[in-house]
Scaffold this motif. Structure first.
Motif, mmCIF file in Angstrom:
data_model
loop_
_atom_site.group_PDB
_atom_site.id
_atom_site.type_symbol
_atom_site.label_atom_id
_atom_site.label_comp_id
_atom_site.label_asym_id
_atom_site.label_seq_id
_atom_site.Cartn_x
_atom_site.Cartn_y
_atom_site.Cartn_z
ATOM 1 N N GLY A 1 0.791 -1.222 0.000
ATOM 2 C CA GLY A 1 0.000 0.000 0.000
ATOM 3 C C GLY A 1 0.821 1.268 0.000
ATOM 4 N N GLY A 2 2.134 1.170 0.255
ATOM 5 C CA GLY A 2 2.947 2.375 0.371
ATOM 6 C C GLY A 2 2.551 3.181 1.595
ATOM 7 N N LEU A 3 2.245 2.501 2.711
ATOM 8 C CA LEU A 3 1.723 3.135 3.919
ATOM 9 C C LEU A 3 2.842 3.510 4.868
ATOM 10 N N ASP A 4 2.588 4.578 5.633
ATOM 11 C CA ASP A 4 3.519 4.975 6.693
ATOM 12 C C ASP A 4 3.159 4.317 8.014
ATOM 13 N N GLY A 5 1.886 4.063 8.232
ATOM 14 C CA GLY A 5 1.424 3.440 9.466
ATOM 15 C C GLY A 5 0.115 2.720 9.236
ATOM 16 N N LEU A 6 -0.282 1.920 10.221
ATOM 17 C CA LEU A 6 -1.434 1.046 10.031
ATOM 18 C C LEU A 6 -2.265 0.987 11.310
ATOM 19 N N ILE A 7 -3.582 1.014 11.122
ATOM 20 C CA ILE A 7 -4.518 0.760 12.214
ATOM 21 C C ILE A 7 -5.263 -0.524 11.870
ATOM 22 N N ILE A 8 -5.215 -1.490 12.771
ATOM 23 C CA ILE A 8 -5.831 -2.791 12.519
ATOM 24 C C ILE A 8 -6.957 -3.011 13.515
ATOM 25 N N ASN A 9 -8.175 -3.087 13.004
ATOM 26 C CA ASN A 9 -9.320 -3.425 13.851
ATOM 27 C C ASN A 9 -9.429 -4.946 13.876
ATOM 28 N N TYR A 10 -8.585 -5.544 14.689
ATOM 29 C CA TYR A 10 -8.488 -7.002 14.677
ATOM 30 C C TYR A 10 -9.768 -7.665 15.173
ATOM 31 N N GLY A 11 -10.519 -6.964 16.004
ATOM 32 C CA GLY A 11 -11.758 -7.543 16.495
ATOM 33 C C GLY A 11 -12.726 -7.883 15.388
ATOM 34 N N THR A 12 -12.662 -7.163 14.264
ATOM 35 C CA THR A 12 -13.542 -7.465 13.123
ATOM 36 C C THR A 12 -12.864 -8.408 12.142
ATOM 37 N N LEU A 13 -11.555 -8.255 11.948
ATOM 38 C CA LEU A 13 -10.856 -9.160 11.033
ATOM 39 C C LEU A 13 -10.729 -10.555 11.611
ATOM 40 N N GLY A 14 -10.560 -10.633 12.924
ATOM 41 C CA GLY A 14 -10.339 -11.924 13.564
ATOM 42 C C GLY A 14 -11.477 -12.891 13.374
ATOM 43 N N SER B 1 -1.805 -1.311 21.570
ATOM 44 C CA SER B 1 -3.212 -1.677 21.552
ATOM 45 C C SER B 1 -4.103 -0.599 22.140
ATOM 46 N N LEU B 2 -5.311 -0.512 21.572
ATOM 47 C CA LEU B 2 -6.403 0.282 22.128
ATOM 48 C C LEU B 2 -7.594 -0.653 22.268
ATOM 49 N N ILE B 3 -8.083 -0.840 23.471
ATOM 50 C CA ILE B 3 -9.201 -1.752 23.691
ATOM 51 C C ILE B 3 -10.086 -1.158 24.775
ATOM 52 N N CYS B 4 -11.373 -1.406 24.673
ATOM 53 C CA CYS B 4 -12.276 -0.835 25.672
ATOM 54 C C CYS B 4 -12.176 -1.621 26.977
ATOM 55 N N ASP B 5 -12.682 -1.027 28.036
ATOM 56 C CA ASP B 5 -12.621 -1.658 29.352
ATOM 57 C C ASP B 5 -13.758 -2.671 29.467
ATOM 58 N N ASN B 6 -13.567 -3.812 28.785
ATOM 59 C CA ASN B 6 -14.602 -4.843 28.736
ATOM 60 C C ASN B 6 -14.957 -5.366 30.128
ATOM 61 N N LYS B 7 -13.938 -5.586 30.940
ATOM 62 C CA LYS B 7 -14.164 -6.182 32.258
ATOM 63 C C LYS B 7 -15.050 -5.286 33.113
ATOM 64 N N PRO C 1 4.811 1.303 11.993
ATOM 65 C CA PRO C 1 4.071 1.515 13.245
ATOM 66 C C PRO C 1 2.607 1.108 13.090
ATOM 67 N N THR C 2 2.112 0.371 14.079
ATOM 68 C CA THR C 2 0.779 -0.214 13.982
ATOM 69 C C THR C 2 0.018 -0.036 15.288
ATOM 70 N N VAL C 3 -1.253 0.301 15.163
ATOM 71 C CA VAL C 3 -2.162 0.378 16.309
ATOM 72 C C VAL C 3 -3.207 -0.715 16.151
ATOM 73 N N PHE C 4 -3.361 -1.541 17.182
ATOM 74 C CA PHE C 4 -4.383 -2.583 17.182
ATOM 75 C C PHE C 4 -5.591 -2.091 17.959
ATOM 76 N N LEU C 5 -6.741 -2.135 17.283
ATOM 77 C CA LEU C 5 -7.997 -1.807 17.945
ATOM 78 C C LEU C 5 -8.685 -3.094 18.390
ATOM 79 N N THR C 6 -9.294 -3.049 19.574
ATOM 80 C CA THR C 6 -10.090 -4.146 20.141
ATOM 81 C C THR C 6 -9.282 -5.436 20.269
ATOM 82 N N GLU C 7 -7.994 -5.333 20.464
ATOM 83 C CA GLU C 7 -7.160 -6.517 20.635
ATOM 84 C C GLU C 7 -5.884 -6.130 21.377
#
Length: 667
Positions: A77-90, A124-130, A109-115
């Motif tokens: 993709g020629g990307l500088d950074g990536l955000i991965i919403n792994y909760g949906t891809l998983g 990682s960035l994830i909500c306070d599920n507990k 550099p990568t940011v993982f959402l919901t994982e």
């Protein structure tokens, strides 16, 4: 930030037809605009659930598995950074852990959402599920005195879902409340878990409450309870998680855990840009709050309920905005849906010309008022079966684009390749900021490439359908190419057959030794002559090479063949171009002359006799080449009895042969 160029950030996200991923997209879009960065959404979705709900059974022809491959295209993709919403891809990556998946993409550099991941270059960035499920369980147990609480879990490979399920089990154990396997159903975060909820209620008729791991599945719970005559909020209590746009509009309104998906999307972009600028960024959890409504048995009017984070007026405004936006989206989709038929027709009209097909596709993107659109195609379609190992293709090229009111298309040999050094974003770069939605182009088991459109997130559903239509049209184009090649091959084969037939025709009409016509060829020629030359004077001449047997027996067959070829040459020298001569047997020849002279027989005999004498004087052979002639005059017409005339000439030949020499040996 870079001073000269904008950052290009990629977003890997699936399930974009559901609420929370759409909230993430909204937040990412807002933050990208605020920070002036380019965004490429590599989109995945799932249609299987919709088909199953619509058709009432398993949809066997779903090709949703193709969507799990689109994230690999981000590697070029020629990307500088990536955000991965792994909760949906998983949900699609059943055989790959989050850690392994992270290693595949952590070269930037990568940011993982919901994982939660612990790979280098990732955070990682994830909500306070507990805390969210903790608040739900304590509310049901302490405020409503529930003891038989059921749970509908999310996908087993999803961290959010597992944390929510584990917290449910912990809180039940903390209150000494028994849990059996029959009290937990396995869901998939979609709204179509009706069968699971049915079984859950069948196994637990005394259930007091159901805790759903997200709001989408809770809507299915509403539907099942209504079918069973159970009143939500009275006969059975229901809670969700997410506080999606429909939650407050349910009847009764859904008690849920509110997490701010828009905020999470914005945080992901800000964290990623901070990492790209060299700052240290730590993984963190996004706070949640309990949003109490009537589905858990509470009433809005009770003053002591203070857990709701927004007041009733704000909820009503939010719901009204949601309804209005949904209506506008529906109206807009309905209006545009007519365009899909036009697109299909326009593309189908270009099935014999790939270049025209590509231009037509881009012209249609211009009419749809996309800011710009790029079409990337593989050199050859990739066939990917569901159970195959996926190997990312390396032959993607820019095939066409629309930008700045200009459309362009390229033949295969002129297409720029996409690779790590010259990625997708570089090929789409200009001076403007862009937000591309990247769609996978496929039809069934075949992938054809990518469609990248600079559009607004709310336009995704319509352009998703557009991408499906283009994928289908590319399939038809491929079939058309194959048919063209087949027609060309058939044309070449047909021409080859014709050529061979011409050769066979020549062989069947000509004598191989002398090159003269054979009997068949002579017969066709004389029939044609008689049908067109009515009432003219003509002659049929029967001729024999004298003593061919003597020549063969004495000097060999090569000498006999030489004599026959010599007679053919002698006759050709004595005849005009329009006269017809043929070798019709071993030493037999037939000649057709169209001549108005009377008594031409004696003239022709002398001409042939002189030609033979001249030949023999120069041949140097130990034998003479001489011929005997039988000649018959006739007037041709369509009714001419040709065999009778030839028979008459043959009788004259028989008389002439009586006068020939006894031997052709030279004296």
């Amino acid at each position: 930030m870079k001073k000269s160029d904008r950052y290009n950030i990629g977003i890997l996200i699936g399930g974009v037809h559901t609420y929370f991923p759409k909230e993430h997209i909204r937040g990412i879009t807002e933050a990208a605009r605020e920070l002036n960065v380019n965004v490429c959404f590599f989109l995945g979705t799932q249609t299987k659930d919709f088909f199953e709900d619509l058709l009432g059974g398993t949809h066997k022809d779903s090709f949703d598995y193709q969507f799990k491959t689109i994230h690999d295209y981000s590697l070029i993709g020629g990307l500088d950074g990536l955000i991965i919403n792994y909760g949906t891809l998983g949900l699609q990556l059943k055989n790959e852990t989050a850690e392994r998946f992270a290693l595949k993409f952590n070269s930037i550099p990568t940011v993982f959402l919901t994982e939660i991941v612990h790979s280098p270059n990732c955070h990682s960035l994830i909500c306070d599920n507990k805390n969210g499920i903790h608040m739900v369980m304590e509310h049901l147990i302490n405020e409503h005195h529930c003891r038989k609480i059921l749970f509908v879990a999310g996908p087993s490979q999803n961290t959010d879902a597992n944390e929510r399920k584990n917290t449910y089990l912990e809180r039940m154990a903390a209150h000494n409340l028994p849990v059996t396997p029959q009290m937990i159903a396995q869901g998939d975060y979609s709204e179509f878990v009706d069968r699971q909820v049915q079984h859950l209620l069948d196994d637990n008729p005394d259930a007091q409450a159901i805790v759903f791991a997200n709001d989408e599945m809770a809507f299915s719970g509403y539907r099942v309870c209504e079918q069973r005559g159970l009143k939500v909020g009275k006969d059975i209590l229901i809670t969700g998680f997410d506080d999606c746009e429909r939650a407050s509009g349910m009847e009764p309104p859904l008690t849920t855990v509110q997490q701010d998906g828009v905020l999470m999307g914005k945080m992901a972009v800000y964290d990623l840009i901070a990492k790209l600028d060299g700052s240290e960024v730590l993984s963190r959890r996004v706070p949640v709050s309990l949003c109490v409504r009537e589905s858990c048995g509470c009433q809005e009017k009770i003053p002591e309920i203070r857990s709701t984070p927004v007041n009733l007026t704000e909820q009503i405004h939010k719901l009204n905005r949601t309804i209005t936006n949904m209506k506008l989206e529906l109206i807009n989709f309905q209006r545009k849906s007519w365009f899909i038929l036009s697109l299909a027709r326009n593309l189908n009209d270009c099935m014999d010309d790939e270049y025209a097909f590509l231009l037509s596709a881009m012209e249609n993107m211009r009419e749809l008022r996309t800011k710009c659109t790029y079409l990337f195609l593989l050199d050859e379609p990739v066939i990917y079966h569901q159970n195959d190992e996926w190997i990312s293709p390396q032959n993607l090229r820019l095939a066409a684009y629309y930008r700045d009111e200009e459309t362009a298309a390229f033949h295969l040999y002129d297409r720029q390749p996409v690779n790590a050094e010259n990625g997708i974003c570089q090929l789409m770069a200009d001076n403007d900021r862009h937000q591309f939605m990247v769609f996978l182009l496929f039809s069934g088991e075949k992938q054809y490439g990518l469609l990248a459109c600079d559009i607004q997130p709310e336009e995704f559903p319509f352009f998703y359908v557009i991408s499906l239509q283009i994928g289908l049209s590319l399939h038809y184009l491929e079939i058309s190419k194959v048919e063209v090649l087949r027609r060309q091959e058939m044309s070449r084969d047909l021409e080859l057959v014709r050529e061979r037939n011409r050769e066979l025709g020549l062989i069947s009409k000509y004598d191989e030794l002398t090159g003269l016509l054979n009997l068949r060829g002579f017969t066709e020629q004389i029939k044609n002559f008689c049908s067109k030359s009515e009432h003219q004077r003509a002659y049929i001449i029967c001729a024999d090479l004298d003593h061919l047997k003597e020549i063969n027996d004495t000097w060999g067959h090569p000498a006999g063949n030489f004599a026959l070829r010599s007679v053919a040459n002698i006759f050709n020298g004595c005849l005009r171009s329009q006269d017809i001569v043929a070798r019709t047997g071993g030493d037999e020849f037939l000649i057709l002359l169209n001549c108005q002279e009377k008594n031409f027989q004696d003239i022709f005999r002398k001409r042939v006799r002189d030609a033979c004498a001249a030949f023999n004087a120069e041949s140097g052979k130990p034998f003479l080449v001489e011929v005997s002639l039988g000649i018959t005059e006739f007037k041709p017409s369509p009714e001419t009895d040709i065999p009778a005339i030839i028979e008459h000439a043959d009788k004259d030949l028989y008389e002439a042969k009586k006068l020939r020499k006894n031997s052709v040996r030279r004296p």
